[in-house]
Design a protein around this motif. Sequence first.
Motif, PDB file in Angstrom:
ATOM      1  N   GLN A  63       0.812  -1.211   0.000  1.00  0.00           N
ATOM      2  CA  GLN A  63       0.000   0.000   0.000  1.00  0.00           C
ATOM      3  C   GLN A  63       0.848   1.265   0.000  1.00  0.00           C
ATOM      4  O   GLN A  63       0.502   2.256  -0.652  1.00  0.00           O
ATOM      5  N   THR A  64       1.949   1.239   0.700  1.00  0.00           N
ATOM      6  CA  THR A  64       2.803   2.433   0.734  1.00  0.00           C
ATOM      7  C   THR A  64       3.338   2.784  -0.651  1.00  0.00           C
ATOM      8  O   THR A  64       3.423   3.957  -1.017  1.00  0.00           O
ATOM      9  N   GLU A  65       3.707   1.764  -1.424  1.00  0.00           N
ATOM     10  CA  GLU A  65       4.207   2.009  -2.775  1.00  0.00           C
ATOM     11  C   GLU A  65       3.073   2.446  -3.698  1.00  0.00           C
ATOM     12  O   GLU A  65       3.272   3.309  -4.568  1.00  0.00           O
ATOM     13  N   LYS A  66       1.890   1.877  -3.505  1.00  0.00           N
ATOM     14  CA  LYS A  66       0.729   2.321  -4.287  1.00  0.00           C
ATOM     15  C   LYS A  66       0.460   3.800  -4.035  1.00  0.00           C
ATOM     16  O   LYS A  66       0.240   4.579  -4.978  1.00  0.00           O
ATOM     17  N   ASP A  67       0.474   4.188  -2.789  1.00  0.00           N
ATOM     18  CA  ASP A  67       0.225   5.590  -2.440  1.00  0.00           C
ATOM     19  C   ASP A  67       1.291   6.498  -3.031  1.00  0.00           C
ATOM     20  O   ASP A  67       0.991   7.610  -3.504  1.00  0.00           O
ATOM     21  N   ARG A  68       2.532   6.041  -3.023  1.00  0.00           N
ATOM     22  CA  ARG A  68       3.620   6.865  -3.567  1.00  0.00           C
ATOM     23  C   ARG A  68       3.441   7.074  -5.065  1.00  0.00           C
ATOM     24  O   ARG A  68       3.579   8.199  -5.564  1.00  0.00           O
ATOM     25  N   GLN A  69       3.126   6.004  -5.794  1.00  0.00           N
ATOM     26  CA  GLN A  69       2.966   6.120  -7.240  1.00  0.00           C
ATOM     27  C   GLN A  69       1.755   6.975  -7.602  1.00  0.00           C
ATOM     28  O   GLN A  69       1.824   7.807  -8.522  1.00  0.00           O
ATOM     29  N   LYS A  70       0.674   6.792  -6.878  1.00  0.00           N
ATOM     30  CA  LYS A  70      -0.534   7.582  -7.176  1.00  0.00           C
ATOM     31  C   LYS A  70      -0.313   9.059  -6.872  1.00  0.00           C
ATOM     32  O   LYS A  70      -0.817   9.930  -7.596  1.00  0.00           O
ATOM     33  N   ALA A 102       2.499  10.602  -7.124  1.00  0.00           N
ATOM     34  CA  ALA A 102       3.340  11.114  -8.211  1.00  0.00           C
ATOM     35  C   ALA A 102       2.489  11.407  -9.445  1.00  0.00           C
ATOM     36  O   ALA A 102       2.712  12.408 -10.153  1.00  0.00           O
ATOM     37  N   ILE A 103       1.512  10.552  -9.722  1.00  0.00           N
ATOM     38  CA  ILE A 103       0.600  10.778 -10.858  1.00  0.00           C
ATOM     39  C   ILE A 103      -0.208  12.046 -10.627  1.00  0.00           C
ATOM     40  O   ILE A 103      -0.409  12.858 -11.542  1.00  0.00           O
ATOM     41  N   ASP A 104      -0.690  12.240  -9.413  1.00  0.00           N
ATOM     42  CA  ASP A 104      -1.487  13.441  -9.107  1.00  0.00           C
ATOM     43  C   ASP A 104      -0.652  14.712  -9.302  1.00  0.00           C
ATOM     44  O   ASP A 104      -1.152  15.717  -9.822  1.00  0.00           O
ATOM     45  N   ARG A 105       0.610  14.647  -8.888  1.00  0.00           N
ATOM     46  CA  ARG A 105       1.458  15.819  -9.082  1.00  0.00           C
ATOM     47  C   ARG A 105       1.696  16.085 -10.574  1.00  0.00           C
ATOM     48  O   ARG A 105       1.667  17.237 -11.027  1.00  0.00           O
ATOM     49  N   GLY A 106       1.950  15.008 -11.332  1.00  0.00           N
ATOM     50  CA  GLY A 106       2.151  15.159 -12.769  1.00  0.00           C
ATOM     51  C   GLY A 106       0.896  15.674 -13.456  1.00  0.00           C
ATOM     52  O   GLY A 106       0.978  16.506 -14.378  1.00  0.00           O
ATOM     53  N   GLU A 107      -0.243  15.194 -13.021  1.00  0.00           N
ATOM     54  CA  GLU A 107      -1.510  15.637 -13.608  1.00  0.00           C
ATOM     55  C   GLU A 107      -1.731  17.126 -13.366  1.00  0.00           C
ATOM     56  O   GLU A 107      -2.126  17.874 -14.273  1.00  0.00           O
TER      57      GLU A 107
END
Length: 312
Positions: A31-38, A40-45
Amino acid sequence: MADQKQALITNLQKADQAVKSQIDADPTLPQTEKDRQKAAIDRGEAQTMGQISVAADATAAKQVANTGTTTNQKIYVPGQTITGDSGQAAQFKVQVTDQSAIVQQAIDAAATKGQITANQQINLTQQLQRVVSAAQAAGTAATTADQLLTANQKLTNDLTSVQYNLAINIASYQLLVAYNGADQAINDDPTLSNQEKAEQAEIVNVRWNTGQQSLVAAKTVDEVDQFTSDTVAAINQVHHGGQPVDERMQSYTAKIQASAAQAVAQINQDKSLSPTGQAVIVEAVQNNRDWYLHELQGLKASLRPKQWSKTI
């Protein structure tokens, strides 16, 4: 132009959400890695949406949107597979084997050194085997990275519990060794009187009891080791030699002579006694003095140092 930009933003958001859904559904990621990747996507978006908003024309806006979408898709990186010979579960099982072997070696080494009894070795080994069995079963049953993380945390806690119990057993042995060593050294010391031996032995006993109470209060292996080290040092500091026998002889001789001299002086000053009476009593005092001095010399010559120390 505004409608075109809004359509690009909407498509960007849909594409990003699709990637985040893939991430959420991926069992290979904790879950921690899922949260990190998501995140990062939100910041890129957010960054891409801002660039779309200020784009000079539709072509530039579309190019920014495409770049942003591609970049965010690359953020998603699946984890290693759960199953298989090189999967996360298999790696966890290897970890269980390796870490438990280290603890078993510590148990066996303590037994070899005599720091734990045979029964304690058996009990600790059985406890460790239960930990290993539970961890291996958890590894077999795991289907997600989070389940393996939970199993790993439990393994760490359970191995720590075994190590703690081992540390307590070793500490109890070390305290007993220190206690017996100090007690023997005190008892065998020919320079100590019985009273001095009793006093030092009592201090050893108090410090040993205090150490035992500290072990009960210890919550971690480090605390056990620290309390043990402090207690052993405190016990080892108790024993110290007394006055040598020859010096004690000189002291007792001086005391006998001084007491006799004081008694003679008091007799000579007693005006109620006749000179003859004074002489008779003085002679008796001096005879007693000589008898005690003779007895001291006889004890010194005939008794071993250990017997002498007990006598005085």
